[in-house]
Design a protein around this motif. Structure first.
Motif, short mmCIF file in Angstrom:
data_model
loop_
_atom_site.label_atom_id
_atom_site.label_comp_id
_atom_site.label_asym_id
_atom_site.label_seq_id
_atom_site.Cartn_x
_atom_site.Cartn_y
_atom_site.Cartn_z
N UNK A 96 9.10 7.18 11.95
CA UNK A 96 7.93 6.62 11.20
C UNK A 96 8.05 4.52 11.71
N UNK A 97 8.04 4.34 11.53
CA UNK A 97 8.19 2.56 12.62
C UNK A 97 7.09 1.68 11.75
N UNK A 98 7.54 0.83 11.53
CA UNK A 98 6.33 -0.19 10.67
C UNK A 98 5.35 -1.19 11.40
N UNK A 99 4.73 -1.27 11.15
CA UNK A 99 3.78 -1.87 12.20
C UNK A 99 3.48 -3.65 11.87
N UNK A 100 4.57 -4.00 12.49
CA UNK A 100 4.65 -5.67 12.62
C UNK A 100 3.80 -6.57 12.80
N UNK A 101 2.06 -6.35 11.96
CA UNK A 101 1.50 -7.51 11.38
C UNK A 101 1.72 -8.68 11.92
N UNK A 102 1.40 -9.34 13.38
CA UNK A 102 1.34 -10.85 13.24
C UNK A 102 0.97 -12.14 12.52
N UNK A 103 -0.39 -11.58 11.37
CA UNK A 103 -0.93 -13.01 10.62
C UNK A 103 -0.86 -12.17 9.23
N UNK A 104 -0.92 -13.13 7.80
CA UNK A 104 -1.81 -13.08 7.14
C UNK A 104 -2.96 -12.69 6.71
N UNK A 105 -3.31 -11.56 6.41
CA UNK A 105 -4.50 -10.85 6.19
C UNK A 105 -5.07 -11.60 5.65
N UNK A 106 -4.50 -12.75 4.36
CA UNK A 106 -6.19 -13.63 3.74
C UNK A 106 -5.95 -14.75 4.55
N UNK A 107 -4.52 -15.61 4.58
CA UNK A 107 -5.04 -16.98 5.46
C UNK A 107 -4.71 -17.29 7.02
N UNK A 151 1.70 -3.96 1.69
CA UNK A 151 1.89 -2.77 0.46
C UNK A 151 2.06 -0.88 1.32
N UNK A 152 1.72 -0.50 0.59
CA UNK A 152 2.02 0.99 0.87
C UNK A 152 1.08 1.03 2.33
N UNK A 153 0.79 0.54 1.92
CA UNK A 153 -0.46 0.80 3.37
C UNK A 153 -0.83 -0.19 4.65
N UNK A 154 0.30 -0.69 4.88
CA UNK A 154 1.11 -1.96 5.11
C UNK A 154 -0.14 -2.93 5.67
N UNK A 155 -0.45 -3.40 4.11
CA UNK A 155 -1.45 -5.10 3.96
C UNK A 155 -0.63 -5.92 4.49
N UNK A 156 -0.79 -6.44 5.30
CA UNK A 156 0.77 -8.45 5.58
C UNK A 156 -0.23 -9.60 4.58
N UNK A 176 -4.96 -2.91 -4.57
CA UNK A 176 -4.20 -3.26 -5.75
C UNK A 176 -2.59 -2.39 -6.25
N UNK A 177 -1.87 -2.37 -4.81
CA UNK A 177 -0.52 -1.67 -4.39
C UNK A 177 0.16 -2.60 -4.69
N UNK A 178 1.68 -2.43 -4.88
CA UNK A 178 2.61 -3.30 -5.21
C UNK A 178 2.72 -3.88 -3.60
N UNK A 179 3.39 -5.72 -3.58
CA UNK A 179 3.68 -6.02 -2.28
C UNK A 179 4.75 -6.07 -2.17
N UNK A 180 5.89 -5.84 -1.73
CA UNK A 180 6.84 -5.80 -1.40
C UNK A 180 7.61 -6.87 -0.25
N UNK A 181 8.51 -7.30 -0.04
CA UNK A 181 9.15 -7.88 0.90
C UNK A 181 9.14 -7.02 2.28
N UNK A 182 8.93 -7.61 3.57
CA UNK A 182 8.84 -6.68 4.83
C UNK A 182 10.43 -7.10 5.31
N UNK A 183 10.71 -5.87 5.81
CA UNK A 183 12.13 -6.23 6.22
C UNK A 183 11.49 -7.28 7.73
#
Length: 66
Positions: free
Chosen positions: A1-12, A25-30, A47-54
């Protein structure tokens, strides 16, 4: 399963390219680096941990796969 490489920050909504530093996060919020730091690496949605996206190179295929 490939990551969905979203193109924009969900906050700003900052544009994130395939090779940009981004966090997921594990739900691929970016999120961009700045927004991730402001949330102390905790996803504001789940509220999950945010880790660096490859990062991805220009080539979309894996050189190891046959």
């Amino acid at each position: 399963m490939a990551l969905e490489m979203r193109g924009n920050c969900e906050n700003c909504t900052k544009e994130l390219h395939k090779n940009s530093v981004a966090y997921i996060c594990t739900h691929e919020c970016t999120f961009c680096n700045e927004c991730t730091e402001s949330t102390n690496y905790v996803c504001p949605n789940c509220r999950g941990e945010l880790v660096k996206r490859p990062r991805s190179s220009e080539s979309s295929s894996c050189p190891i796969k046959s």
